[in-house]
Scaffold this active site. Structure first.
Site, PDB file in Angstrom:
ATOM      1  N   HIS A  13       0.838  -1.196   0.000  1.00  0.00           N
ATOM      2  CA  HIS A  13       0.000   0.000   0.000  1.00  0.00           C
ATOM      3  C   HIS A  13       0.878   1.254   0.000  1.00  0.00           C
ATOM      4  O   HIS A  13       2.101   1.192   0.178  1.00  0.00           O
ATOM      5  CB  HIS A  13      -0.926  -0.006   1.210  1.00  0.00           C
ATOM      6  N   GLU A  22       1.320   3.644   2.099  1.00  0.00           N
ATOM      7  CA  GLU A  22       2.064   3.933   3.316  1.00  0.00           C
ATOM      8  C   GLU A  22       3.394   3.178   3.369  1.00  0.00           C
ATOM      9  O   GLU A  22       4.405   3.698   3.839  1.00  0.00           O
ATOM     10  CB  GLU A  22       1.223   3.557   4.549  1.00  0.00           C
ATOM     11  N   MET A  45     -27.866   6.602 -36.920  1.00  0.00           N
ATOM     12  CA  MET A  45     -28.852   6.678 -37.990  1.00  0.00           C
ATOM     13  C   MET A  45     -29.962   5.656 -37.713  1.00  0.00           C
ATOM     14  O   MET A  45     -29.824   4.778 -36.858  1.00  0.00           O
ATOM     15  CB  MET A  45     -28.199   6.378 -39.344  1.00  0.00           C
ATOM     16  N   SER A  73     -23.398   4.207 -36.631  1.00  0.00           N
ATOM     17  CA  SER A  73     -22.949   5.249 -35.696  1.00  0.00           C
ATOM     18  C   SER A  73     -21.453   5.493 -35.753  1.00  0.00           C
ATOM     19  O   SER A  73     -20.936   6.297 -34.988  1.00  0.00           O
ATOM     20  CB  SER A  73     -23.338   4.864 -34.266  1.00  0.00           C
ATOM     21  N   TRP A  83     -18.254   6.991 -37.593  1.00  0.00           N
ATOM     22  CA  TRP A  83     -18.037   7.525 -36.255  1.00  0.00           C
ATOM     23  C   TRP A  83     -18.672   8.895 -36.172  1.00  0.00           C
ATOM     24  O   TRP A  83     -18.511   9.723 -37.066  1.00  0.00           O
ATOM     25  CB  TRP A  83     -16.551   7.624 -35.946  1.00  0.00           C
ATOM     26  N   GLU A 140     -21.449   1.505 -22.333  1.00  0.00           N
ATOM     27  CA  GLU A 140     -21.322   1.904 -23.732  1.00  0.00           C
ATOM     28  C   GLU A 140     -22.455   1.203 -24.477  1.00  0.00           C
ATOM     29  O   GLU A 140     -22.276   0.143 -25.071  1.00  0.00           O
ATOM     30  CB  GLU A 140     -19.949   1.531 -24.287  1.00  0.00           C
ATOM     31  N   THR A 152     -31.891   2.034 -25.772  1.00  0.00           N
ATOM     32  CA  THR A 152     -32.811   1.169 -25.018  1.00  0.00           C
ATOM     33  C   THR A 152     -32.263   0.836 -23.639  1.00  0.00           C
ATOM     34  O   THR A 152     -32.919   1.057 -22.621  1.00  0.00           O
ATOM     35  CB  THR A 152     -33.088  -0.132 -25.799  1.00  0.00           C
ATOM     36  N   LEU A 153     -31.046   0.301 -23.588  1.00  0.00           N
ATOM     37  CA  LEU A 153     -30.451  -0.055 -22.292  1.00  0.00           C
ATOM     38  C   LEU A 153     -30.113   1.190 -21.479  1.00  0.00           C
ATOM     39  O   LEU A 153     -30.303   1.214 -20.258  1.00  0.00           O
ATOM     40  CB  LEU A 153     -29.204  -0.911 -22.500  1.00  0.00           C
TER      41      LEU A 153
END
Length: 379
Positions: A58, A60, A171, A176, A178, A309, A313-314
């Site tokens: 860690h 520390e 579309m 999509s 880009w 991503e 819908t989702l």
């Protein structure tokens, strides 16, 4: 020369330094939190470190190794309450106490029930002066996923979206690539790199056959030497198990988990032979139970930050369920017209009274595009 700087300003300076160190582990500490540490002796930094990789020392420990005997009677600045339990590494509190520190300054408490307030109490009982709450807000911002998982048993969820100036994402045909520029896509690689998991829907898998990986060569920042990025868990929401066994993501390094409401044994067997894990998780409507999914990702997979991503819908379903914490919207300087798709599928909104308010927390240029960071305001 006598230092007339108020002590609280010194504390803020050194804690800010520790926070900057912690950011160096932004892409590599998962599922552990990002933590930085600075040791100061008579106004001089004698030790510093940050947590680099889960399972390794860690912050520390690195700082104390650098400070050596100069740690005695020094002040230690830590961005998160030090651990006090045996995990993959020994308790940091024991090492801090043995070092002979006179004072420890902690930005924020660790909400992990194994640590919360216990680390501070151990240091205090050992006679070390402890101060807390220095730059606590900045420390919170550094680990939104870890804190969400510990406090609410689900990941911190970001939705990444690309859109035109008129708010369109694809579309009518689904095309999509880009909308946004190469600069924006490189910026997204940073979001992926800091995420424990990337989530998409079966529709996106069928339309784009995405890789859903971090491509280190596209990252705009330099990595720490010899520290490679662990590929995020790939999560697919596939209600009817329509993901093809030939999907590209199933051939790549890393793990893919498909959540479904389908009880088709044959489709499950085919996908699991291709390398996926298939989890049956339906709700009453015979769709994937999204809240239960988020809890499972946190508890079983230790997912801190989840990057969405996905299509409208989702995205809409997650927003309606109150599960999106932050939106990263990349807006391109183009117009796509009326016969195109929007950002979110929100069919129940019929009047302005039903609008979803957002808090815009940041807007900045990324190449020719604009990146908007917004947080939904749930009522």
């Amino acid at each position: 020369m006598l230092d007339m700087t108020p002590p609280e300003l010194n504390d803020q300076y050194y804690m800010a330094y520790a926070l900057n160190l912690a950011k160096r582990g932004l892409w590599t500490t998962d599922p552990n939190p990002r933590v930085g540490c600075v040791i100061v002796q008579e106004g001089e930094i004698v030790g510093e470190g940050w947590h680099q990789v889960a399972g390794e020392p860690h912050a520390e420990i690195y700082a104390l190794q650098m400070a050596k005997e100069k740690a005695k009677d020094a002040t230690c600045y830590i961005t998160l309450e030090p651990c006090c339990h045996q995990g993959r590494t020994p308790p940091c509190t024991d090492t801090l106490i043995k070092a002979g520190l006179s004072r420890v300054v902690v930005a924020m408490m660790d909400p992990n029930p194994l640590v919360f307030r216990k680390g501070i109490e151990q240091l205090s009982k050992a006679g070390i002066m402890v101060n807390t709450g220095i730059l606590s807000h900045d420390a919170e911002q550094l680990n939104p996923g870890y804190l969400m998982r510990m406090r609410h048993k689900r990941p911190y969820i970001r939705s990444k979206l690309g859109m035109s100036l008129d708010g369109r994402t694809a579309m009518a045909s689904g095309e999509s690539k880009w909308i946004t520029s190469q600069d924006a896509r490189r910026d997204v690689q940073c979001l992926r790199a800091r995420s424990s998991a990337i989530m998409t829907g079966a529709g996106t898998v069928l339309a784009d056959d995405p890789q859903m990986t971090v491509r280190e060569a596209e990252l705009p920042c330099e990595l720490e030497p010899a520290k490679s990025i662990k590929q995020p868990l790939r999560v697919v929401i596939d209600t009817h198990l329509s993901t093809p066994a030939e999907a590209r993501m199933l051939t790549l390094p890393g793990e893919t988990v498909i959540f479904t409401a389908s009880d088709s044994t044959s489709a499950k067997v085919i996908l699991e032979k291709a390398g996926a894990r298939v989890i049956h998780l339906p709700n009453r409507e015979r769709e994937v139970d999204l809240p239960a999914l988020c809890q499972l990702l946190a508890e079983e997979y230790e997912v801190n930050e989840l990057l969405m991503e996905t299509g409208a819908t989702l995205s809409g379903a997650m927003l309606r369920a109150g599960l999106i914490d932050e939106m990263k919207i990349y807006m391109a300087p183009i117009l796509m017209g009326n016969k195109t798709r929007g950002l979110f599928d929100l069919p129940n909104i019929e009047s302005l009274e039903q609008q979803v308010p957002l808090d815009i927390v940041d807007i900045r240029a990324v190449g020719r595009d604009w990146r908007i960071t917004a947080k939904p305001i749930y009522t």
